[in-house]
Design a protein around this motif. Structure first.
Motif, PDB file in Angstrom:
ATOM      1  N   CYS A 189       0.772  -1.134   0.067  1.00 15.96           N
ATOM      2  CA  CYS A 189       0.046  -0.006  -0.099  1.00 15.96           C
ATOM      3  C   CYS A 189       0.940   1.068   0.190  1.00 15.96           C
ATOM      4  O   CYS A 189       0.303   2.342  -0.262  1.00 15.96           O
ATOM      5  CB  CYS A 189      -1.015   0.054   1.294  1.00 15.96           C
ATOM      6  SG  CYS A 189      -0.282   0.057   2.747  1.00 15.96           S
ATOM      7  N   CYS A 220       1.726  -4.892   8.197  1.00 17.61           N
ATOM      8  CA  CYS A 220       1.310  -3.586   7.721  1.00 17.61           C
ATOM      9  C   CYS A 220       0.021  -3.115   8.575  1.00 17.61           C
ATOM     10  O   CYS A 220      -1.062  -4.065   8.346  1.00 17.61           O
ATOM     11  CB  CYS A 220       1.080  -3.479   6.483  1.00 17.61           C
ATOM     12  SG  CYS A 220       0.552  -1.819   5.892  1.00 17.61           S
ATOM     13  N   CYS A 246      -2.757  -2.241   5.565  1.00 12.61           N
ATOM     14  CA  CYS A 246      -3.244  -3.368   4.610  1.00 12.61           C
ATOM     15  C   CYS A 246      -3.095  -4.720   5.129  1.00 12.61           C
ATOM     16  O   CYS A 246      -3.613  -5.625   4.301  1.00 12.61           O
ATOM     17  CB  CYS A 246      -2.842  -3.114   3.373  1.00 12.61           C
ATOM     18  SG  CYS A 246      -1.254  -3.484   3.030  1.00 12.61           S
TER      19      CYS A 246
HETATM   20 ZN   LIG Z   1       0.259  -1.954   3.572  1.00 11.61          ZN
END
Ligand SMILES: [Zn+2]
Length: 76
Positions: free
Chosen positions: A9, A20, A23
Motif C-alpha cells: 500500500c 502492515c 493493509c
Molecule cells: Zn500496507
C-alpha cells in the motif's frame, strides 16, 4: 525508530513491524516469497495484456488504412 514503506500500500510503517497496520501485508520470509510470486504473475499478466493491445491496435491500423485507401480510390 526507522520507517520503511509497505510494498503493497506504499504507506510508511515501522521497520520492526511484522504486519502492515494499513493493509495487513506480512513481512514474514514465507509471506514475502508468496508476495514475489504474485508480483511475477501480475507482471506476466500485464505483458500478456500489452501484447493483446498491440494486436488490437494493429487491427485498427489496418482497418483505418483500408478506409482511407477505399476513400481515395472512390474519389479518383
Ligand atoms: Zn500496507
Amino acid at each position: 525508530m526507522a520507517l520503511q514503506r509497505c510494498p503493497e500500500c506504499r504507506r510508511k510503517i515501522s521497520e520492526n513491524a511484522q504486519l502492515c497496520p494499513h493493509c495487513g501485508f506480512s513481512f514474514n520470509e514465507a509471506d514475502l516469497a508468496v508476495y514475489r510470486e504474485k508480483l511475477e504473475q501480475r507482471r506476466l499478466y500485464n505483458e500478456q495484456l500489452n501484447r493483446q493491445n498491440i494486436k488490437i491496435q494493429l487491427i485498427w491500423l489496418v482497418i483505418f488504412a483500408l478506409v482511407i485507401g477505399g476513400a481515395m480510390w472512390w474519389n479518383s
